[in-house]
Design a protein around this motif. Structure first.
Motif, PDB file in Angstrom:
ATOM      1  N   ARG A 328       0.725  -1.360  -0.038  1.00 17.35           N
ATOM      2  CA  ARG A 328       0.069  -0.124   0.036  1.00 17.35           C
ATOM      3  C   ARG A 328       0.754   1.046  -0.018  1.00 17.35           C
ATOM      4  O   ARG A 328       2.080   1.190   0.329  1.00 17.35           O
ATOM      5  CB  ARG A 328      -0.944  -0.077   1.292  1.00 17.35           C
ATOM      6  CG  ARG A 328      -0.400   0.551   2.545  1.00 17.35           C
ATOM      7  CD  ARG A 328      -1.342   0.894   3.387  1.00 17.35           C
ATOM      8  NE  ARG A 328      -1.932  -0.144   4.428  1.00 17.35           N
ATOM      9  CZ  ARG A 328      -3.347  -0.256   4.538  1.00 17.35           C
ATOM     10  NH1 ARG A 328      -4.018   0.553   4.169  1.00 17.35           N
ATOM     11  NH2 ARG A 328      -3.599  -1.204   5.276  1.00 17.35           N
ATOM     12  N   SER A 329       0.217   2.563  -0.378  1.00 17.33           N
ATOM     13  CA  SER A 329       0.825   3.669  -0.362  1.00 17.33           C
ATOM     14  C   SER A 329       0.406   4.364   1.162  1.00 17.33           C
ATOM     15  O   SER A 329      -0.432   4.541   1.328  1.00 17.33           O
ATOM     16  CB  SER A 329       0.412   4.642  -1.280  1.00 17.33           C
ATOM     17  OG  SER A 329       1.022   6.038  -1.108  1.00 17.33           O
ATOM     18  N   ALA A 330       1.602   4.251   2.209  1.00 27.70           N
ATOM     19  CA  ALA A 330       1.379   4.685   3.362  1.00 27.70           C
ATOM     20  C   ALA A 330       1.973   5.855   3.686  1.00 27.70           C
ATOM     21  O   ALA A 330       2.495   6.309   4.793  1.00 27.70           O
ATOM     22  CB  ALA A 330       1.768   3.680   4.430  1.00 27.70           C
ATOM     23  N   GLY A 331       2.372   6.918   2.688  1.00 25.95           N
ATOM     24  CA  GLY A 331       3.093   8.276   2.857  1.00 25.95           C
ATOM     25  C   GLY A 331       2.382   9.080   3.717  1.00 25.95           C
ATOM     26  O   GLY A 331       3.167   9.892   4.488  1.00 25.95           O
ATOM     27  N   ARG A 332       1.235   9.004   4.078  1.00 25.16           N
ATOM     28  CA  ARG A 332       0.417  10.026   4.770  1.00 25.16           C
ATOM     29  C   ARG A 332       0.644   9.469   6.414  1.00 25.16           C
ATOM     30  O   ARG A 332      -0.265  10.220   7.256  1.00 25.16           O
ATOM     31  CB  ARG A 332      -0.877  10.305   4.482  1.00 25.16           C
ATOM     32  CG  ARG A 332      -1.134  10.778   3.280  1.00 25.16           C
ATOM     33  CD  ARG A 332      -2.668  10.959   3.022  1.00 25.16           C
ATOM     34  NE  ARG A 332      -3.414  10.010   3.152  1.00 25.16           N
ATOM     35  CZ  ARG A 332      -4.668  10.408   3.356  1.00 25.16           C
ATOM     36  NH1 ARG A 332      -5.172  11.566   3.231  1.00 25.16           N
ATOM     37  NH2 ARG A 332      -5.453   9.203   3.395  1.00 25.16           N
ATOM     38  N   HIS A 333       1.370   8.807   6.737  1.00 20.33           N
ATOM     39  CA  HIS A 333       1.565   8.426   8.163  1.00 20.33           C
ATOM     40  C   HIS A 333       2.258   9.424   8.950  1.00 20.33           C
ATOM     41  O   HIS A 333       3.008  10.496   8.517  1.00 20.33           O
ATOM     42  CB  HIS A 333       2.446   6.987   8.404  1.00 20.33           C
ATOM     43  CG  HIS A 333       3.650   7.221   8.114  1.00 20.33           C
ATOM     44  ND1 HIS A 333       4.607   7.458   9.035  1.00 20.33           N
ATOM     45  CD2 HIS A 333       4.518   6.617   6.878  1.00 20.33           C
ATOM     46  CE1 HIS A 333       5.930   7.585   8.467  1.00 20.33           C
ATOM     47  NE2 HIS A 333       5.559   6.909   7.191  1.00 20.33           N
ATOM     48  N   LEU A 334       1.786   9.302  10.275  1.00 22.03           N
ATOM     49  CA  LEU A 334       2.424  10.291  11.339  1.00 22.03           C
ATOM     50  C   LEU A 334       3.512   9.753  12.263  1.00 22.03           C
ATOM     51  O   LEU A 334       4.030  10.521  13.240  1.00 22.03           O
ATOM     52  CB  LEU A 334       1.435  10.534  12.105  1.00 22.03           C
ATOM     53  CG  LEU A 334       0.086  11.365  11.476  1.00 22.03           C
ATOM     54  CD1 LEU A 334      -0.946  11.837  12.375  1.00 22.03           C
ATOM     55  CD2 LEU A 334       0.396  12.736  10.571  1.00 22.03           C
ATOM     56  N   ALA A 335       4.363   8.573  11.826  1.00 22.35           N
ATOM     57  CA  ALA A 335       5.112   8.036  12.534  1.00 22.35           C
ATOM     58  C   ALA A 335       6.325   8.897  13.000  1.00 22.35           C
ATOM     59  O   ALA A 335       6.794   8.878  14.098  1.00 22.35           O
ATOM     60  CB  ALA A 335       5.692   6.747  12.048  1.00 22.35           C
ATOM     61  N   PHE A 336       6.563   9.972  12.188  1.00 23.29           N
ATOM     62  CA  PHE A 336       7.734  10.804  12.518  1.00 23.29           C
ATOM     63  C   PHE A 336       7.405  12.181  13.174  1.00 23.29           C
ATOM     64  O   PHE A 336       7.923  13.196  13.050  1.00 23.29           O
ATOM     65  CB  PHE A 336       8.609  11.150  11.175  1.00 23.29           C
ATOM     66  CG  PHE A 336       9.468  10.189  10.591  1.00 23.29           C
ATOM     67  CD1 PHE A 336      10.374   9.472  11.191  1.00 23.29           C
ATOM     68  CD2 PHE A 336       9.036   9.209   9.305  1.00 23.29           C
ATOM     69  CE1 PHE A 336      11.220   8.523  11.083  1.00 23.29           C
ATOM     70  CE2 PHE A 336       9.995   8.446   8.943  1.00 23.29           C
ATOM     71  CZ  PHE A 336      10.999   7.955   9.797  1.00 23.29           C
ATOM     72  N   GLY A 337       5.801  12.135  13.255  1.00 24.03           N
ATOM     73  CA  GLY A 337       5.139  13.522  13.743  1.00 24.03           C
ATOM     74  C   GLY A 337       4.688  14.203  12.595  1.00 24.03           C
ATOM     75  O   GLY A 337       4.514  13.691  11.294  1.00 24.03           O
TER      76      GLY A 337
END
Length: 394
Positions: A328-337
């Protein structure tokens, strides 16, 4: 029911799956993305569990990052003045002044230039694992040494000191240790780094700490910044490498996809960061004025804790968010803040994980857990979630 009538809840910590947030935390998000939170010191604040609400808090300048707003969602914490140079506990313009010193050090281009060295370090660790023989503890032999070696080299810290800063970083982040132990470790780290900064100032070399030492910062500011980079630069990536490998070995279908399509490692790293979200007790902000958020009135002076793990599993932002899908394209995650405080070293972490995961799965086609999954101990009380040990064989 008004905001002040809401019953505060303690931050849920009990997990039923080592790779997922506590079910009660997810239930809070599903009920409402903003809930009342009871802090261990007896005060009350707010818990943000939804993705849209998390983004709003992390980008709204009315929510301050300053150190006086710090509260621990779990465990004991005694407020203390923020150490000079620890810019994650600053607001603009102070935060901007420090961040500018480091943004250029962690650009995509610089990290690309560093990649061959990361490849060499990774290859050396794989060779050391082979020489030691199956089984090994992947945390000690692979997940921890790679980012430790890289950050030492990048900052200009002698690698023979790595055991010292690993020990004291862990004591500062793990709530199994007392407040006194955490403060002692902070003091010892500051003393060590101040000595090193002064040495670099007298005889600068081609490393990040030398540039920090000669940038005009005071000893305290330089050592505070160095402590932040040194701790964050190895602890987070090490936890992701250990926990991520545990995840892959528990999902053979997804592991097979990564082996069949090595080029998919870039997207796989983003999806694993979304899925695991190792900052387990959230990011803290303090409201500087009254703010309306998702229908809740947050009063000036109240503290807000943002849960990244539930925000990254929000079905309003990701399809089937509780399913690991390395394609999947998960580029919008917030794992880095998110926002101005988004992790300054994120490009370094990405390169380390892409290289390490990619080389590990190709070097050991039959890599497997050497212990029952239920016997793998996780860091339940550490600010950075992960596995304490990961026995693997091949």
């Amino acid at each position: 029911m008004t905001s002040t009538d809401l019953k505060p809840v303690a931050f849920p910590t009990e997990r039923t799956c080592p790779f997922s947030p506590p079910p009660k935390l997810t239930a809070l998000r599903d009920e409402h993305p903003v809930s009342r939170l009871a802090y261990p010191d007896g005060s009350t604040g707010w818990l943000v569990t939804g993705n849209a609400a998390a983004r709003a808090v992390l980008t709204d300048p009315r929510f301050s990052s300053r150190g006086e707003h710090r509260k621990m969602a779990v465990g004991e914490w005694v407020p203390q003045p923020t150490r000079p140079g620890v810019f994650i506990f600053m607001d603009p313009p102070d935060h901007t002044r420090f961040r500018k010193l480091f943004t250029g050090e962690f650009t995509v281009r610089r990290m690309k230039n560093l990649e061959p060295r990361i490849e060499r370090i990774t290859a050396d660790r794989i060779a050391a694992m082979r020489e030691k023989g199956s089984p090994v503890d992947l945390v000690q032999e692979f997940a921890l040494p790679i980012p430790s070696l890289v950050i030492c080299e990048l900052l200009g810290v002698p690698y023979e000191e790595h055991a010292f800063f690993q020990k004291h970083s862990e004591r500062m982040l793990d709530h199994d240790h007392s407040v006194d132990e955490a403060y002692e470790s902070m003091g010892l780290m500051a003393e060590f780094l101040t000595t090193l900064i002064r040495r670099k100032r007298r005889a600068p070399q081609d490393d990040l700490l030398s540039r920090v030492a000669t940038s005009g910062l005071t000893d305290e500011e330089a050592s505070g910044s160095a402590m932040l980079l040194l701790s964050a630069g190895h602890e987070t990536t090490a936890k992701m490498l250990g926990l991520g490998t545990f995840l892959l070995l528990s999902r053979p279908g997804q592991l097979a996809l990564l082996r069949e399509r090595p080029e998919a490692v870039n997207g796989a790293v983003e999806e694993m960061m979304r899925y695991l979200s190792i900052v387990q007790f959230g990011i803290v902000r303090g409201a500087t004025e009254d703010v309306e958020l998702e229908g809740r009135r947050i009063r000036a002076g109240e503290v807000v804790t943002v849960s990244l793990s539930t925000a990254n599993r929000d079905p309003g932002f990701f399809d089937d968010p509780d399913v690991l899908d390395l394609g999947r394209s998960a580029g919008r995650h917030l794992a880095f803040g998110y926002g101005v405080h988004q992790c300054v070293g994120q490009q370094l972490a990405r390169v380390e994980m892409r290289v390490a995961f990619g080389r590990l799965v190709s070097a050991f086609p039959d890599l497997h857990l050497a212990a029952a999954p239920e016997d793998i101990e996780t860091a339940q009380l550490s600010s950075m979630y992960g596995v304490k040990r990961l026995p693997v064989g091949w």
